[in-house]
Design a protein around this motif. Structure first.
Motif, mmCIF file in Angstrom:
data_model
loop_
_atom_site.group_PDB
_atom_site.id
_atom_site.type_symbol
_atom_site.label_atom_id
_atom_site.label_comp_id
_atom_site.label_asym_id
_atom_site.label_seq_id
_atom_site.Cartn_x
_atom_site.Cartn_y
_atom_site.Cartn_z
ATOM 1 N N VAL A 201 0.824 -1.218 0.000
ATOM 2 C CA VAL A 201 0.000 0.000 0.000
ATOM 3 C C VAL A 201 0.860 1.272 0.000
ATOM 4 O O VAL A 201 0.465 2.288 -0.576
ATOM 5 C CB VAL A 201 -0.982 0.000 1.200
ATOM 6 C CG1 VAL A 201 -0.276 0.342 2.511
ATOM 7 C CG2 VAL A 201 -2.120 0.980 0.957
ATOM 8 N N LEU A 202 2.044 1.210 0.604
ATOM 9 C CA LEU A 202 2.870 2.428 0.655
ATOM 10 C C LEU A 202 3.288 2.864 -0.755
ATOM 11 O O LEU A 202 3.150 4.034 -1.115
ATOM 12 C CB LEU A 202 4.121 2.209 1.516
ATOM 13 C CG LEU A 202 3.885 2.146 3.024
ATOM 14 C CD1 LEU A 202 4.137 0.756 3.550
ATOM 15 C CD2 LEU A 202 4.757 3.145 3.761
ATOM 16 N N SER A 203 3.781 1.919 -1.531
ATOM 17 C CA SER A 203 4.238 2.305 -2.873
ATOM 18 C C SER A 203 3.043 2.650 -3.758
ATOM 19 O O SER A 203 3.156 3.501 -4.650
ATOM 20 C CB SER A 203 5.082 1.192 -3.497
ATOM 21 O OG SER A 203 4.345 0.007 -3.580
ATOM 22 N N VAL A 231 -4.643 3.710 2.647
ATOM 23 C CA VAL A 231 -4.125 2.850 3.719
ATOM 24 C C VAL A 231 -5.299 2.215 4.462
ATOM 25 O O VAL A 231 -5.293 1.010 4.764
ATOM 26 C CB VAL A 231 -3.223 3.652 4.687
ATOM 27 C CG1 VAL A 231 -2.843 2.804 5.906
ATOM 28 C CG2 VAL A 231 -1.973 4.142 3.958
ATOM 29 N N GLN A 232 -6.333 3.018 4.717
ATOM 30 C CA GLN A 232 -7.492 2.493 5.439
ATOM 31 C C GLN A 232 -8.169 1.373 4.640
ATOM 32 O O GLN A 232 -8.545 0.347 5.188
ATOM 33 C CB GLN A 232 -8.493 3.619 5.654
ATOM 34 C CG GLN A 232 -9.119 3.614 7.043
ATOM 35 C CD GLN A 232 -9.743 4.963 7.327
ATOM 36 O OE1 GLN A 232 -10.344 5.571 6.446
ATOM 37 N NE2 GLN A 232 -9.596 5.440 8.556
ATOM 38 N N ARG A 233 -8.274 1.593 3.333
ATOM 39 C CA ARG A 233 -9.008 0.645 2.492
ATOM 40 C C ARG A 233 -8.193 -0.613 2.210
ATOM 41 O O ARG A 233 -8.702 -1.722 2.256
ATOM 42 C CB ARG A 233 -9.336 1.346 1.169
ATOM 43 C CG ARG A 233 -10.623 0.885 0.554
ATOM 44 C CD ARG A 233 -11.072 1.675 -0.651
ATOM 45 N NE ARG A 233 -10.050 2.018 -1.599
ATOM 46 C CZ ARG A 233 -9.678 3.275 -1.873
ATOM 47 N NH1 ARG A 233 -10.251 4.290 -1.266
ATOM 48 N NH2 ARG A 233 -8.743 3.519 -2.772
ATOM 49 N N GLU A 239 -1.549 0.739 10.113
ATOM 50 C CA GLU A 239 -2.107 1.997 10.605
ATOM 51 C C GLU A 239 -1.207 3.134 10.143
ATOM 52 O O GLU A 239 0.023 3.062 10.332
ATOM 53 C CB GLU A 239 -2.175 1.967 12.128
ATOM 54 C CG GLU A 239 -3.094 3.034 12.656
ATOM 55 C CD GLU A 239 -3.272 2.900 14.172
ATOM 56 O OE1 GLU A 239 -3.580 3.914 14.792
ATOM 57 O OE2 GLU A 239 -3.049 1.795 14.708
ATOM 58 N N LEU A 240 -1.823 4.156 9.536
ATOM 59 C CA LEU A 240 -1.020 5.285 9.068
ATOM 60 C C LEU A 240 -0.488 6.038 10.291
ATOM 61 O O LEU A 240 -1.261 6.502 11.123
ATOM 62 C CB LEU A 240 -1.877 6.213 8.207
ATOM 63 C CG LEU A 240 -1.133 7.391 7.585
ATOM 64 C CD1 LEU A 240 -0.140 6.926 6.523
ATOM 65 C CD2 LEU A 240 -2.122 8.386 6.978
ATOM 66 N N ASP A 241 0.827 6.140 10.385
ATOM 67 C CA ASP A 241 1.432 6.896 11.483
ATOM 68 C C ASP A 241 1.386 8.385 11.105
ATOM 69 O O ASP A 241 0.910 9.217 11.870
ATOM 70 C CB ASP A 241 2.869 6.402 11.684
ATOM 71 C CG ASP A 241 3.509 6.941 12.945
ATOM 72 O OD1 ASP A 241 2.996 7.933 13.488
ATOM 73 O OD2 ASP A 241 4.534 6.388 13.381
ATOM 74 N N TYR A 242 1.865 8.708 9.896
ATOM 75 C CA TYR A 242 1.703 10.070 9.384
ATOM 76 C C TYR A 242 1.835 10.092 7.882
ATOM 77 O O TYR A 242 2.420 9.186 7.284
ATOM 78 C CB TYR A 242 2.718 11.038 10.003
ATOM 79 C CG TYR A 242 4.168 10.758 9.690
ATOM 80 C CD1 TYR A 242 4.747 11.139 8.482
ATOM 81 C CD2 TYR A 242 4.987 10.120 10.621
ATOM 82 C CE1 TYR A 242 6.078 10.890 8.205
ATOM 83 C CE2 TYR A 242 6.326 9.867 10.351
ATOM 84 C CZ TYR A 242 6.857 10.250 9.144
ATOM 85 O OH TYR A 242 8.184 9.995 8.864
#
Ligand SMILES: Nc1ncnc2c1ncn2[C@@H]1O[C@H](COP(=O)(O)OP(=O)(O)OP(=O)(O)O)[C@@H](O)[C@H]1O
Ligand SMILES: CC(C)(CO)[C@@H](O)C(=O)[O-]
Ligand code: BAL
Length: 283
Positions: A201-203, A231-233, A239-242
């Motif tokens: 998901v990050l990339s 990120v949520q989906r 969990e998104l930190d920032y």
């Protein structure tokens, strides 16, 4: 390949290597090497001269409750990879070779260390800056290579090298990724199979942000929301930190993206593992 531990051994190997007047590059690492590290080695070789790699898991940049004790290590494998890569010198100091007994000095940088990783890992960048200053002073490289994966680290290193007039040319190399896009990181080994599959998901978020930028999107909050939603989906185990949309030099958060570009960086936590990714949006 010279493999040395003490400062005296390093000095001798350095003198021998540089006898014919060539320049020296340094790739600082914490070991457990992967393609990301090797890309820095190749960049150093591309630029010419002798190449040194340091392998040191720096206790000063780990906070309370972080993974200093369990940080992955495999020195034999690292040395085999570096030998295959044609590295000239490897420095594997012990704690006391870097921090002699009684060491009481630390390099503090204001501003750019007070946000993002620095805010979440108090003392981290003082630890990084202190160890890099010592590595630079002992190895005395002409050039030092860092990866864009640790974007804030590159900003911090450039800042203290400039502020303290350290005689080293800092070079930053692109992020090396796995086939599915995940940025290479020693800490990826901590991921469970479920976390590993969702870590893509990050990339994906990075690519989505780049697409919005190319399509003319200039609203920073729109980019932050895009990353948050993705990120949520797509990563229920994460969990998104920032997510940050900031000026690439000052790291000040932006409302509207200027034509000159921005640094979009994010951290997603999977259990105790924090994964970083980022992109520099450019005109
Ligand atoms: N995927 C990558 N692409 C480019 N450079 C990288 C990559 N991963 C690490 N590097 C760079 O290699 C250098 C050494 O990093 P380090 O030894 O901490 O590895 P790491 O994989 O980033 O580890 P960690 O998981 O602890 O963050 C740093 O300059 C870092 O930015
Ligand atoms: C630059 C560094 C080797 C300093 O310990 C470390 O922060 C890292 O591996 O990115
Ligand atoms: N690659 C960054 C080093 C750290 O997380 O401590």
């Amino acid at each position: 390949m010279h493999v040395v531990t003490t400062r005296a051994e390093l000095d001798r190997a350095r003198t021998e290597l540089l006898a014919d007047g060539q320049e020296l590059s340094l790739v600082p690492t914490m070991g457990y090497l992967h393609e990301g590290h090797l890309s820095l080695v190749r960049a150093a070789q591309r630029d010419g001269g002798a190449v040194a790699v340091s392998i040191f898991v720096n206790p000063k940049q780990f906070g309370e409750g972080e993974d200093l004790a369990t940080y992955p290590r495999d020195l034999d494998r690292d040395l085999a990879l570096l030998r295959d890569a044609g590295v000239d010198l490897v420095w594997t100091p012990g704690d006391e070779d870097v921090y002699p007994p009684g060491s009481a000095t630390s390099v503090e940088i204001h501003g750019v260390t007070e946000v993002l990783e620095g805010e979440r890992r108090p003392g981290h960048f003082a630890g990084v800056a202190t160890v890099c200053t010592i590595l630079f002073n002992v190895v005395r490289p002409h050039r030092a290579y860092f990866g864009q994966k640790d974007a804030q680290q590159t900003v911090v290193v450039r800042r203290f090298v400039r502020d303290l007039a350290l005689p080293v040319d800092v070079r930053v190399e692109p992020i090396v990724r796995e086939a599915d896009g995940l940025a290479r990181s020693s800490r990826n080994v901590y991921l469970t199979p479920e976390q590993r599959s969702q870590a893509v998901v990050l990339s994906r978020a990075v690519r989505a942000v780049e697409q919005v930028w190319r399509d003319g999107g200039r609203d920073a909050d729109e980019l932050r929301a895009l990353v948050r939603d993705l990120v949520q989906r797509e990563a229920p185990a994460g969990e998104l930190d920032y997510v940050s949309v900031a000026d690439p030099d000052t790291l000040a958060e932006l409302d509207t993206l200027p034509g000159t570009g921005a640094l979009v960086s994010m951290v997603v936590r999977f259990g105790r593992t924090r994964l970083l990714d980022n992109t520099i949006l450019q005109p």
